[in-house]
Design an enzyme around this catalytic site. Sequence first.
Site, PDB file in Angstrom:
ATOM      1  N   CYS A   2       0.839  -1.185   0.000  1.00 42.18           N
ATOM      2  CA  CYS A   2       0.000   0.000   0.000  1.00 42.18           C
ATOM      3  C   CYS A   2       0.881   1.244   0.000  1.00 42.18           C
ATOM      4  O   CYS A   2       2.109   1.164   0.045  1.00 42.18           O
ATOM      5  CB  CYS A   2      -0.900   0.004   1.232  1.00 42.18           C
ATOM      6  SG  CYS A   2      -1.978  -1.449   1.359  1.00 42.18           S
ATOM      7  N   LEU A  45      -3.691  -1.473  -1.470  1.00 41.45           N
ATOM      8  CA  LEU A  45      -3.591  -2.672  -2.289  1.00 41.45           C
ATOM      9  C   LEU A  45      -4.151  -3.799  -1.430  1.00 41.45           C
ATOM     10  O   LEU A  45      -3.525  -4.222  -0.463  1.00 41.45           O
ATOM     11  CB  LEU A  45      -2.138  -2.962  -2.674  1.00 41.45           C
ATOM     12  CG  LEU A  45      -1.914  -4.233  -3.504  1.00 41.45           C
ATOM     13  CD1 LEU A  45      -2.573  -4.114  -4.869  1.00 41.45           C
ATOM     14  CD2 LEU A  45      -0.426  -4.525  -3.657  1.00 41.45           C
ATOM     15  N   ASN A  69       1.063   0.408   5.884  1.00 43.85           N
ATOM     16  CA  ASN A  69       1.501  -0.344   4.708  1.00 43.85           C
ATOM     17  C   ASN A  69       2.229  -1.567   5.236  1.00 43.85           C
ATOM     18  O   ASN A  69       3.276  -1.444   5.874  1.00 43.85           O
ATOM     19  CB  ASN A  69       2.453   0.492   3.848  1.00 43.85           C
ATOM     20  CG  ASN A  69       3.140  -0.341   2.778  1.00 43.85           C
ATOM     21  OD1 ASN A  69       2.551  -1.274   2.239  1.00 43.85           O
ATOM     22  ND2 ASN A  69       4.393  -0.023   2.481  1.00 43.85           N
ATOM     23  N   GLY A  70       1.661  -2.754   5.008  1.00 48.01           N
ATOM     24  CA  GLY A  70       2.368  -3.933   5.499  1.00 48.01           C
ATOM     25  C   GLY A  70       1.485  -5.150   5.622  1.00 48.01           C
ATOM     26  O   GLY A  70       0.319  -5.151   5.212  1.00 48.01           O
ATOM     27  N   THR A 310      23.779  -0.439  -9.234  1.00 50.52           N
ATOM     28  CA  THR A 310      23.322  -1.817  -9.096  1.00 50.52           C
ATOM     29  C   THR A 310      21.807  -1.902  -8.997  1.00 50.52           C
ATOM     30  O   THR A 310      21.178  -2.766  -9.616  1.00 50.52           O
ATOM     31  CB  THR A 310      23.915  -2.458  -7.827  1.00 50.52           C
ATOM     32  OG1 THR A 310      25.299  -2.210  -7.796  1.00 50.52           O
ATOM     33  CG2 THR A 310      23.655  -3.935  -7.793  1.00 50.52           C
ATOM     34  N   ARG A 313      20.134  -1.241 -12.389  1.00 52.29           N
ATOM     35  CA  ARG A 313      20.344  -2.379 -13.291  1.00 52.29           C
ATOM     36  C   ARG A 313      19.374  -3.517 -12.988  1.00 52.29           C
ATOM     37  O   ARG A 313      18.803  -4.132 -13.886  1.00 52.29           O
ATOM     38  CB  ARG A 313      21.774  -2.901 -13.152  1.00 52.29           C
ATOM     39  CG  ARG A 313      22.855  -2.037 -13.744  1.00 52.29           C
ATOM     40  CD  ARG A 313      24.218  -2.645 -13.432  1.00 52.29           C
ATOM     41  NE  ARG A 313      25.331  -1.905 -14.021  1.00 52.29           N
ATOM     42  CZ  ARG A 313      26.608  -2.228 -13.852  1.00 52.29           C
ATOM     43  NH1 ARG A 313      26.927  -3.279 -13.090  1.00 52.29           N
ATOM     44  NH2 ARG A 313      27.559  -1.508 -14.419  1.00 52.29           N
TER      45      ARG A 313
END
Length: 578
Positions: A2, A45, A69-70, A310, A313
């Site tokens: 979320c 979400l 959020n979790g 990194t 990529r």
Amino acid sequence: MCGILAVLGCSDDSQAKRVRVLKHRGPDWSGLHQHGDCYLAHQRLAIIDPASGDQPLFNEDKTVAVTVNGEIYNHEELRKKLVNHKFRTGSDCDVIAHLYEEHGEDFVDMLDGIFSFVLLDTRDNSFIVAHDAVGVTSLYIGWGLDGSVWISSELKGLNDDCEHFECFPPGHLYSSKSGGFRRWYNPPWFSEAIPSVPYDPLVLRRAFENAVTKRLMTDVPFGVLLSGGLDSSLVASITARYLADTKAAKQWGAQLHSFCVGLEGSPDLKAAKEVADYLGTVHHEFHFTVQDGIDAIEDVIYHVETYDVTTIRASTPMFLMSRKIKSLGVKMVISGEGSDEIFGGYLYFHKAPSKDEFHRETCHKIKALHQYDCLRANKATSAWGLEARVPFLDKEFINVAMSIDPEAKMIKKDEGRIEKWVLRRAFDDEKHPYLPKHILYRQKEQFSDGVGYSWIDGLKAHAARHVTDKMMFNASYIFPHNTPTTKEAYYYRTIFERFFPQNSARLTVPGGASVACSTAKAVEWDAAWKNNLDPSGRAALGVHLSAYDTETSLNNKPSKVIDSIPRMMEIPGVAVQI
């Protein structure tokens, strides 16, 4: 994942509407709660209790409000202990407000899961903010000139309105009553003292199986990310082995689906297909070209909010794959991040001079995960409304794995011990094998390498066409902080600065010398590395073995998706696996 945004102590009520910039993280519902000059906003979400778990969440009389959020994996156990409380929803996060009523600010360590939350107590207008143990969820805090405090899941929620902002440290709690941070997560390994518990493969195996199975808690279609490497293959194997007995299987079916992304002919695609065939999963293979990835770079940097080479990529193929996965109706995936940090899986660990330095390096790597792999896994998936769960970063599993005497983790070629030997040995079961032997003992491929070596080479070539030698000569004046030392890094930095020009933003990204994802300290382990500073695993000179016999030029090949499975939401009783 979320998206949350809290604006605390701000008189401008229009500011809370900035949560709209986080809509990609939670497309299912938008919630906003105001009390005086405090605003809690939420983009949902829906994974658990999609029908009634909308946020913000409250206690019985609505004097305590929470935006979260979790995922709280032990919420059912916690509910049983809160016998005198009435819950409004079936959401796993509904326990937070009630735990606060019972225990005040000292309840955070009771939560088994990943989380970022803001809790507002309207009875005294106080608030607390908490972040999970190692920063699997992303979280930022900022301060406005008007005295307001801002909390956001992403930089873009607060960077234009705060005079100063920074990463909210993992494992910490911020209290308005004390006006500062305190660390709630205090595991034995955090002090970096050298542990001495003898290695027991069965103890390690059980701990990881528990970490995976608790993450099968879901009310929506889900799956597993499968690169064909050790970590994701173990996650897929355990999920396939235990899925049939879960509530998720009763709702979505016991057929596991797996997903992989790569350039055509890449090592990951081949290995993932072999593992998928072995486990009997329904396998989805997505192809992308170097040009597809280059075209997505700006979007990736905007969403992932970093200029670290990194991370960009590796985030790009994950970003592209997440979009395809979400299009199938999948909302949650299980992934293999964290193993290399815990077990010293990066190839540069071959050069660790002692068990003490080996252990300290793993501690440093875990502490920095929120700025690297956790940031990638969280934001590259959340960009498309997809949640990634990472069982290797389970609190209890980390405690078990980090208590092992690091002598057992040391890489010793003469004894047949390659990187992550203790993990491989724990799942080397002759009677009931988890994986084929050659997969179980496959050499580490960093995600940005494993999707195809042409990917990194293509990025470097693209950057070289856009960054001149003159620009590099003046780089230290243009970017005095974390000065880019390669054209690729310079290219990413210019894009980042366009989206996030504030000094606070550039300070959220770590820097320093690195070889094959090492910390700056570990570069000292081998003198040759100082002249070959690149985060690719191929930079570990004398260690890396190329998975290619030949490399085909892929730049001109069209984007292609191999997927004969229709949208998962249209297949009753099927669980989707990535």
